[in-house]
Design an enzyme around this catalytic site. Sequence first.
Site, PDB file in Angstrom:
ATOM      1  N   ASP A  25       0.839  -1.203   0.000  1.00 46.92           N
ATOM      2  CA  ASP A  25       0.000   0.000   0.000  1.00 46.92           C
ATOM      3  C   ASP A  25       0.869   1.246   0.000  1.00 46.92           C
ATOM      4  OD1 ASP A  25      -2.365  -1.322  -0.009  1.00 46.92           O
ATOM      5  OD2 ASP A  25      -2.724  -1.174   2.141  1.00 46.92           O
ATOM      6  N   ASP A  41     -12.027  12.414   4.726  1.00 41.88           N
ATOM      7  CA  ASP A  41     -12.149  11.060   5.261  1.00 41.88           C
ATOM      8  C   ASP A  41     -12.588  10.068   4.176  1.00 41.88           C
ATOM      9  OD1 ASP A  41     -14.767  11.794   5.077  1.00 41.88           O
ATOM     10  OD2 ASP A  41     -15.282  11.485   7.194  1.00 41.88           O
ATOM     11  N   ASN A  42     -12.314  10.423   2.931  1.00 43.16           N
ATOM     12  CA  ASN A  42     -12.543   9.497   1.816  1.00 43.16           C
ATOM     13  C   ASN A  42     -11.235   8.910   1.335  1.00 43.16           C
ATOM     14  OD1 ASN A  42     -15.365   9.746   1.495  1.00 43.16           O
ATOM     15  ND2 ASN A  42     -15.080  11.747   0.523  1.00 43.16           N
ATOM     16  N   GLN A  58     -16.258  12.565  14.481  1.00 35.01           N
ATOM     17  CA  GLN A  58     -15.802  12.668  13.085  1.00 35.01           C
ATOM     18  C   GLN A  58     -14.377  13.216  12.987  1.00 35.01           C
ATOM     19  OE1 GLN A  58     -18.164  10.537  11.828  1.00 35.01           O
ATOM     20  NE2 GLN A  58     -17.566  11.583   9.981  1.00 35.01           N
ATOM     21  N   ASP A  63     -11.601  -4.235   6.005  1.00 33.68           N
ATOM     22  CA  ASP A  63     -10.648  -5.331   6.247  1.00 33.68           C
ATOM     23  C   ASP A  63     -10.473  -5.564   7.743  1.00 33.68           C
ATOM     24  OD1 ASP A  63     -10.248  -5.326   3.510  1.00 33.68           O
ATOM     25  OD2 ASP A  63      -8.392  -4.171   3.608  1.00 33.68           O
TER      26      ASP A  63
END
EC number: 2.7.1.20
Length: 335
Positions: A7, A119-120, A279, A290
């Site tokens: 990653d 937060d995407n 948030q 995952d």
Amino acid sequence: MGNPLLDISAVVDKDFLDKYGLKPNDQILAEEKHKALFDEIVQKSKVEYHAGGSTQNSVKIAQWMIQEPHKVATFFGCIGTDHFGEILKQKAAEACVDAHYYEQSQEPTGTCAACITGDNRSLVANLAAANCYNKEKHLDVDRNWSLVEKARVYYIAGFFLTVSPESILKVAKHASDNNKIFGLNLSAPFISQFFKEPLMKVMPYVDIIFGNETEAATFAKEQGFETEDIAEIARRVQSLPKVNKNRQRIVVFTQGREDTVATVDHLSLKMFPVLDIDQNHIVDTNGAGDAFVGGFLSELVQEKPLEECIRAGHYAANVIIRRVGCTFPEKPDFQ
């Protein structure tokens, strides 16, 4: 068994997403037009490298939740004989996962760019070596198959359907024939859309199916369920044909901050609220799904009830979203 990927996470802006035609929250396989993205993200942004790939993330989290003994999970997948491959081996060892990679030199180790905005996260996977997993040269080899036979629980992300459906079927049939537990993840909308045939070939052997609300809705649409109600979709998925009648299929759909939906027994459903989180504490939702599966599996292998498995899944996901990438503190604080 799955796609081992390195990653590469970085915070990007909307212009970057637009340049490569990416949605803010999505998972796709890299096409030709995305090849330059991997170089650009490394040069331009402050990047972090983590051992990844959906299935490998989940087994890593399961091991972290269990702590002792080490090597509770064995992982199969394909990597390249290169620097990134060495990093992946090192990271798997650090996570105490018993990785048995099929190594080949035709293709480099796979990578996944996690392009983070707020937060995407938009994931672009370049499978490369991960695509080269070879059933005959790895899974069928006696010393590897004996590790499959030793296991009691199996988990494979749907992403692997794009690589080696025949390997998935062999493992799924083994689980079903021996009344062992086989889990599969819907993984991403494109799996239900473009890999429908291999997905539905495996479905009769699936004891536990995981997915999020978007994946569930896409699956329902592709199967002609004619409903968008997540509870109804879960019931319909539970009722799909199943070979091993000794185990009732369990369907678990997460919905971000909304309640997780699970089928408890025949056509009865339960909603499980997730843990509250401010948030402002959400750093990166990449890996939340995952992590949920990893937490779930950690209790499942200890034969805990469904409620406990889901509680552990919620805990693990809650830890992961406070951090960049699918990373975790030294020890869990789960009681």
